[in-house]
Structures are given as C-alpha cells and as structure tokens.
Scaffold this active site. Structure first.
Site, mmCIF file in Angstrom:
data_model
loop_
_atom_site.group_PDB
_atom_site.id
_atom_site.type_symbol
_atom_site.label_atom_id
_atom_site.label_comp_id
_atom_site.label_asym_id
_atom_site.label_seq_id
_atom_site.Cartn_x
_atom_site.Cartn_y
_atom_site.Cartn_z
ATOM 1 N N CYS A 2 1.067 -1.178 0.072
ATOM 2 C CA CYS A 2 -0.133 0.029 -0.123
ATOM 3 C C CYS A 2 0.924 1.322 0.060
ATOM 4 O O CYS A 2 1.524 1.575 0.970
ATOM 5 C CB CYS A 2 -0.866 -0.086 1.231
ATOM 6 S SG CYS A 2 -1.910 1.656 1.324
ATOM 7 N N GLU A 111 -3.409 1.230 -6.024
ATOM 8 C CA GLU A 111 -2.486 0.251 -6.541
ATOM 9 C C GLU A 111 -2.071 0.317 -8.034
ATOM 10 O O GLU A 111 -2.902 0.494 -8.886
ATOM 11 C CB GLU A 111 -2.905 -1.297 -6.371
ATOM 12 C CG GLU A 111 -1.634 -2.405 -6.381
ATOM 13 C CD GLU A 111 -0.563 -2.001 -5.486
ATOM 14 O OE1 GLU A 111 0.515 -1.420 -5.972
ATOM 15 O OE2 GLU A 111 -0.650 -2.168 -4.118
#
Length: 253
Positions: A2, A111
C-alpha cells in the site's frame, strides 16, 4: 503493498465507526503519500466500570515507521508497510505488534499494475459496497537525540485475493468492525491471539477501478483521481513516484 490511500470520511463517520471522542474537522484527502501525517485509532486508557466515555482515540502519526532503537532514520529504508506474516517475530516491529496495534481509517487505496519494466496502470481499490475500511496498523514513538518525540506508523499487508491478485500480490490487512476491540486490545490480546485476523480479504470484498496516471503525482489531490478511465494500450505511462523498493524495505523485515 500500500503506497497511497485516501480518506474522505467525515469526522462524524470516524466517531461513529471507531467509537472515539469528538474528532477535529479535517478535509477529505484523496492522495495520501508516505511521510505525511495519517490518522490512526488506538485503544485509550482503561475506563472505569460503567463509564460511557469512548474507549478509543485518534492520533496523527507520520506514515513511515521508525523503530525505537533506530539512531538515524536517514540510514533506514522508508517503512510504510509491514508484512503481517512476520511482523511479530521481527525486531523492527515485534514491540509494536505486542503493544501498539492500531486501525487506519480509509476509503480505499491505490495500486499499480506493472506491465513490463516501464508501463504501470494505476487502480483505485475500494470496498465493493462503498463502505469505509480499516487497515491494520502499527505505531511506534521514536525519540530524537535532542529529546523530542515523533509518532510513526506502518500499515500491515497480506497476500492479495480476488481480482486484486492480478494487479499486485500484496494488499493491506482489513480489520472488520466486529474485530476492532480485539485487535486494539494490546493489554489482553497478544499477537498470537489476533493472528487469525491477519487474513486476505474475501475475494469479492474489494473492487479495482482503473484510473488515470494523475494519481502518480502527489501534487494532484482532487476527487477526480478516483474516476474510472477506459483501459487502452498507448505509450508507456509515467512511472509512479509513490514506490518504495520492496527489496530495500525488506532489509529490516
């Protein structure tokens, strides 16, 4: 992994979901990068029996974990994530896993799917039902040589699942509301007691929405970053500037 996330909840949302005291007003944040302050929820001091006071409180920490034993953070990689499978055993994170587990309020995260060495397509990843989400986090207070202190934190990750697995092999650990109290209870719950909470999200929990490469630049902070775009095959997209080298980060993990 992340490397960017968003939080566009209201203070009222935070109070209701995490059972915290009043939260100061804050603006929506659509592109939160490493080293900036992030919100974490921690278990507050024990309350008297029968008390109606909130059991948790909100703190702001630097997104980038600095171990308490570190003498010079500049000599360390930027630790924005911690592998949940090994955090309890690693010197860098084991004290925080035992004593300072947190929740990280979020609306979702970004992402990047790599296609070869140059091309990357960003995705906005959020709960499919549009609800807010809480990532599992760790907090550590680092004391500078001069005596001042800084609260720092990292987000725990796990292997990804569902459609997200085709984009990246890691994702934040999601803690569901029914498990908030157990995860935050570092006084009674040791890491082994909450190991069952560190599991990949259900395959249908997240949806991944392709978005433009505007999210690559930290200066872009508007809600348009989350708008869907049609996938095409043009020239390679600009390389995202959010990346933390996985191999470099793993030196302390």
């Amino acid at each position: 992994m992340c490397g960017r996330f968003a939080l566009d909840l209201t203070p009222e949302d935070i109070v209701a979901l995490f059972r915290v005291a009043d939260v100061m007003p804050f603006p929506p944040r659509y592109n939160i990068p490493p080293t900036e302050p992030i919100m974490m929820v921690i278990r507050d001091h024990p309350r008297p029996p029968g008390s109606n006071l909130p059991e948790n409180r909100v703190v702001l920490v630097r997104w980038g974990f600095i171990p308490a034993w570190a003498k010079d953070p500049k000599q360390l990689p930027l630790l924005i994530n911690a592998r949940s499978e090994t955090a309890a055993a690693k010197n860098t994170f084991k004290a925080a896993m035992r004593h300072r587990r947190t929740l990280v309020p979020a609306s979702g995260f970004y992402e990047w799917k790599r296609d070869g060495a140059k091309r990357s397509q960003p995705y906005w990843v959020r709960p499919r039902d549009g609800s807010p989400v809480a990532f599992a986090g760790l907090m550590e207070t680092w004391a500078e040589p001069g005596g001042s202190e800084i609260d720092t934190g990292a987000i725990l990750t796990i292997g990804s699942s569902g459609e997200l697995a085709a984009i990246h092999d890691r994702a934040p650990v999601v803690v569901h509301p029914k498990d908030f109290a157990r995860w935050l209870d570092c006084r009674n719950q040791e890491p082994r007691d909450v190991a069952d909470l560190m599991q990949p999200a259900d395959p249908d929990f997240f949806e991944a929405i392709p978005v433009s490469d505007k999210v690559n630049k930290v200066a872009n902070t508007g809600p348009d970053l989350q708008q869907r775009v049609e996938l095409q095959s043009p020239a390679p997209l600009a390389k995202a500037d959010h990346r933390v080298d996985d191999d470099r980060q793993m030196r302390l993990l």
